[in-house]
Every structure is written in structure tokens, then in C-alpha cells.
Scaffold this motif. Structure first.
Motif, short mmCIF file in Angstrom:
data_model
loop_
_atom_site.label_atom_id
_atom_site.label_comp_id
_atom_site.label_asym_id
_atom_site.label_seq_id
_atom_site.Cartn_x
_atom_site.Cartn_y
_atom_site.Cartn_z
N MET A 1 0.87 -1.22 0.08
CA MET A 1 0.16 -0.09 0.08
C MET A 1 0.92 1.33 -0.07
N THR A 2 2.12 1.41 0.71
CA THR A 2 3.07 2.22 1.02
C THR A 2 3.47 2.70 -0.56
N LEU A 3 3.76 1.50 -1.44
CA LEU A 3 4.36 1.76 -2.54
C LEU A 3 3.42 2.50 -3.62
N LEU A 4 2.07 1.96 -3.47
CA LEU A 4 1.08 2.52 -4.24
C LEU A 4 0.67 3.86 -4.04
N VAL A 5 0.97 4.43 -2.93
CA VAL A 5 0.57 5.70 -2.39
C VAL A 5 1.81 6.62 -3.09
N LEU A 6 3.05 6.16 -3.02
CA LEU A 6 4.35 6.64 -3.30
C LEU A 6 4.09 6.74 -4.87
N ILE A 7 3.66 5.95 -5.62
CA ILE A 7 3.43 5.93 -6.85
C ILE A 7 2.20 7.17 -7.24
N ILE A 8 1.48 6.96 -6.86
CA ILE A 8 0.47 8.05 -6.96
C ILE A 8 1.04 9.54 -6.88
N LEU A 84 6.98 2.35 -10.52
CA LEU A 84 7.68 3.46 -10.03
C LEU A 84 9.01 3.62 -10.67
N ALA A 85 9.54 2.67 -11.13
CA ALA A 85 10.73 2.94 -11.46
C ALA A 85 10.62 3.73 -13.06
N GLY A 86 9.82 3.62 -13.81
CA GLY A 86 9.29 4.21 -15.04
C GLY A 86 8.89 5.60 -14.68
N LEU A 87 8.20 6.07 -13.78
CA LEU A 87 8.15 7.24 -13.43
C LEU A 87 9.35 8.15 -12.89
N LEU A 88 10.16 7.42 -12.15
CA LEU A 88 11.62 8.18 -11.61
C LEU A 88 12.36 8.38 -12.75
N ALA A 89 12.21 7.62 -13.94
CA ALA A 89 13.04 7.98 -15.14
C ALA A 89 12.39 8.96 -15.67
N ALA A 90 10.97 9.19 -16.10
CA ALA A 90 10.38 10.15 -16.74
C ALA A 90 10.57 11.46 -16.20
N ILE A 91 10.54 11.52 -14.70
CA ILE A 91 10.64 12.74 -14.01
C ILE A 91 11.89 13.36 -14.27
N THR A 92 13.11 12.28 -14.11
CA THR A 92 14.49 12.81 -14.31
C THR A 92 14.64 13.33 -15.71
N TRP A 93 14.39 12.50 -16.64
CA TRP A 93 14.54 13.06 -17.97
C TRP A 93 13.93 14.53 -18.51
N ASN A 94 12.53 14.40 -17.83
CA ASN A 94 11.73 15.80 -18.04
C ASN A 94 12.44 16.84 -17.48
N LEU A 95 12.98 16.78 -16.16
CA LEU A 95 13.83 17.86 -15.55
C LEU A 95 15.12 18.25 -16.20
N VAL A 202 -0.94 10.56 -17.61
CA VAL A 202 -0.81 10.15 -16.11
C VAL A 202 -1.75 9.29 -15.54
N MET A 203 -3.11 9.57 -15.85
CA MET A 203 -4.13 8.64 -15.45
C MET A 203 -3.93 7.27 -15.80
N GLY A 204 -3.42 7.03 -16.95
CA GLY A 204 -3.25 5.57 -17.49
C GLY A 204 -2.14 5.03 -16.49
N VAL A 205 -1.00 5.87 -16.15
CA VAL A 205 -0.12 5.16 -15.09
C VAL A 205 -0.56 4.63 -13.75
N VAL A 206 -1.45 5.90 -13.38
CA VAL A 206 -2.04 5.73 -12.01
C VAL A 206 -2.94 4.51 -11.86
N GLY A 207 -3.75 4.51 -13.08
CA GLY A 207 -4.56 3.19 -13.44
C GLY A 207 -4.09 2.10 -13.42
N ALA A 208 -2.91 1.92 -13.98
CA ALA A 208 -2.15 0.53 -14.27
C ALA A 208 -1.77 0.23 -12.82
N ALA A 209 -1.35 1.09 -11.95
CA ALA A 209 -0.94 0.94 -10.42
C ALA A 209 -2.04 0.35 -9.65
N ILE A 210 -3.30 1.16 -9.53
CA ILE A 210 -4.33 0.79 -8.97
C ILE A 210 -5.04 -0.60 -9.55
#
Length: 347
Positions: A1-8, A84-95, A202-210
Motif C-alpha cells: 500500500m505504501t508503494l502504491l501511495v508513493l507511485i500516485i 515506480l521505476a518508469g516514473l522516476l526515469a520520466a521525471i528525471t529526463w523531463n527535468l 498520468v491517468m493511465g499510469v495511476v490506473g495501471a498501478a491501482i
């Protein structure tokens, strides 16, 4: 559950970053032609980014792009660690690209990160990495890396030629005044397309996690059921991208508004209208495209109506390299993040 909240939380942070990273798309020309001040422009764009939620939900009636993103990877290779790994990579490259003022695609960054992390996860399975990707969803996305800017370019070229022909005998001062007013409409349409296209990713990513989390608890959930049961997710996705847009992205505004080609109010209307139409068409068929790529192609099409030399092709070639490299670089970064996350979680 903690990992899911972090992802969201990270997904909505990415959504916010996407907003200020891509703010330039809908305000670059309207700022460069001095129709609105930068502050007025970001408020204008942010409002229509958020308004796109109500259009997608109550007029279009579905979130096709979100569904596409959620299904780019076959379900058996989706885990919370992968997302989570995909999000971290996306945020890093975007910045990184935002810092250097490179108008790369937030959409393709997210897709590349998702694919790369899933392939890294699949490495420990008997199935080959090639089985990870849902090619029916991914191949059209890859094709539209090139098709979206090309469509935008051709449409902008045609629209500009038509406008110039129709108004060739008009008083130049009056025509300029009218086109500045029309830019408010065209930039609003582009902001609607941007909000609808990018917030759904982003909806799609959160949706996949949930959906993964619910399935692990024995509650089978489809994407459409997720949208209905977790109605706060699409609402928050559109809200975050609007807030991000209000934060601006001035380095990229400079590239989009002045470095590719000089843009007048007439040309701004053409570029934004062509970009908006392209985004609406791709949303209709459920293909997530880059707003950045689409508008860049439209601006090139506008510049080409004057003469080919009016387009600064050196800048354009650099942008093209950034577009091509975004998915593979994001995928490689996501693989690295996946191994780090796996070490931390012990999975």
C-alpha cells in the motif's frame, strides 16, 4: 500500500512537471506576438488545460488515451516496482530537458520509462523481453513520433496559405488586430488538446498501478471500471497539469516562440489551430502523441510558407534528435531505476 501511495504522489508530481515543461506549447506564440503577457498566458492556458477534463468526461465520454497508456505493457509484466521505476526515469529526463530548454516529449518520456522498467522486470522470467510490449498499442505511438509533427506541419502550411489568400486585400493593421484576437481562441483550443492528451497519460499510469493493486487483492478491475470507481484520479490529473502550466516554462517558450522561426499573429493562429486539430484527431483514435512535437511541426509548416530558409533548420534538427532519443534514453534510465528499486524493496 505504501508503494502504491508513493507511485500516485510521484505520478501527480510528474503531471505537474509535465504542465510547466509543456506550458510553452500553448503559450509560446501568443507570448512572442505580445497578445498576452507571460502571466496572463499561463493563466489562460491552465484554465483550458483543466476545462479539458469536463469535455473528456461529459462530452467525449471516455478517456481513450489513458486506456492506451495503461495497456502499453502486457499485464503480467506490470508491478508497482515497474511503474515506480518508469516514473522516476520520466521525471528525471523531463527535468534534464527542461533545464536545458529542450522541448522533448513528456509523453514519450513516460512511455519509454514504462517500457524500459517492464523489460528489466521481465529479464528474470522465462519469457523473452520481446513479449513484454503490447505492440498493438506501442507501434502506433512510435509511428506518430513522426506522423504527428508531419500532420501539424502540413495542416499549418495549408491553413496559412488559405488565410493569406483570403485576406490578401485586407488592411494590414486591422487584419493584425483581428488575428491577435483570434489567437486567444486558437491558443485556448491548443490548451484543451494539450490538457486532454497529456493529463490522460498520468491517468493511465495511476490506473495501471491501482488495477494491479486491486487485482492482487482479488478484485478484478478494468480500466473503465477504474475510471468510475476512482473518479478523483482523472479530476486530479487534469488539475495538476493545469497548476503546472501556471508555473510556466520560460526556457522552452523561447525555443518554441522565437528560435524555430519568427511568428506573427496570423502565423500563430495557423500553428495553434493546426496543432489543436491534430491533437483532437489523435485523441479521437486513442493515440497519445507529443504536444511538443505537434506544435513544433506546425511552427515549421508556418515558417515554410514564407521560404524554407525562414525555418532555422539547425535548431529543428537538434529537436529531432531529442525526439528520437527520448524513448530509448528514458527506457535505459528506467532499467537502472528498476534495479535500484528492486534492491531496496528486496523483490
Amino acid at each position: 500500500m505504501t508503494l502504491l501511495v508513493l507511485i500516485i504522489i510521484l505520478a501527480f508530481i510528474f503531471d505537474y512537471i509535465n504542465g510547466f515543461h509543456d506550458a510553452a506549447n500553448s503559450i509560446a506564440t501568443i507570448v512572442s506576438t505580445k497578445v498576452l503577457t507571460p502571466f496572463q498566458a499561463v493563466v489562460w492556458a491552465a484554465f483550458f488545460n483543466f476545462l479539458a477534463f469536463f469535455i473528456s468526461k461529459y462530452i467525449v465520454g471516455e478517456f481513450k488515451i489513458g486506456n492506451t497508456i495503461a495497456n502499453t505493457v502486457h499485464v503480467q509484466f506490470i508491478t508497482l516496482e515497474v511503474i515506480l521505476a518508469g516514473l522516476l526515469a520520466a521525471i528525471t529526463w523531463n527535468l534534464i530537458t527542461w533545464w536545458f530548454g529542450i522541448p522533448s516529449s513528456s509523453s514519450h518520456t513516460l512511455i519509454g520509462g514504462f517500457l524500459g522498467a517492464a523489460i528489466a522486470h521481465a529479464h528474470g522470467f522465462s519469457q523473452a523481453g520481446v513479449d513484454v510490449i503490447n505492440y498493438a498499442k506501442v507501434v502506433p505511438i512510435f509511428l506518430f513520433i513522426f506522423c504527428a509533427p508531419l500532420i501539424g506541419m502540413v495542416m499549418a502550411f495549408i491553413i496559412t496559405i488559405l488565410i493569406v489568400h483570403l485576406f490578401k486585400r485586407s488592411n494590414p493593421f486591422k487584419a493584425e488586430t483581428w488575428f491577435k484576437r483570434l489567437q486567444l481562441v486558437s491558443s485556448a483550443l491548443l490548451s484543451l488538446g494539450h490538457g486532454s492528451n497529456d493529463a490522460q497519460k498520468v491517468m493511465g499510469v495511476v490506473g495501471a498501478a491501482i488495477i494491479y493493486y486491486e487485482n492482487s487483492k482479488g478484485h478484478t478491475l478494468t480500466f473503465n471500471e477504474f475510471v468510475n470507481e476512482y473518479a478523483w484520479v482523472p479530476f486530479t490529473s487534469f488539475l495538476c497539469i493545469g497548476l503546472g502550466t501556471m508555473s510556466g516554462g520560460w526556457k522552452i517558450v523561447k525555443t518554441m516562440g522565437t528560435r524555430i522561426t519568427k511568428v506573427t499573429a496570423l502565423e500563430g493562429v495557423s500553428a495553434e489551430t493546426a496543432g489543436a486539430i491534430t491533437l483532437f484527431l489523435t485523441e479521437k483514435i486513442g493515440i497519445p502523441v507529443s504536444t511538443t512535437h505537434t506544435l513544433s511541426g506546425s511552427i515549421i509548416g508556418v515558417g515554410a510558407t514564407k521560404r524554407l530558409s525562414a525555418v532555422r533548420w539547425g535548431v529543428t534538427v537538434n529537436l529531432l534528435w531529442a525526439w528520437i532519443l527520448t524513448i530509448p534514453v528514458s527506457a535505459l534510465m528506467a532499467m537502472l531505476f528498476y534495479y535500484i528499486v528492486s534492491l531496496i524493496t528486496g523483490r
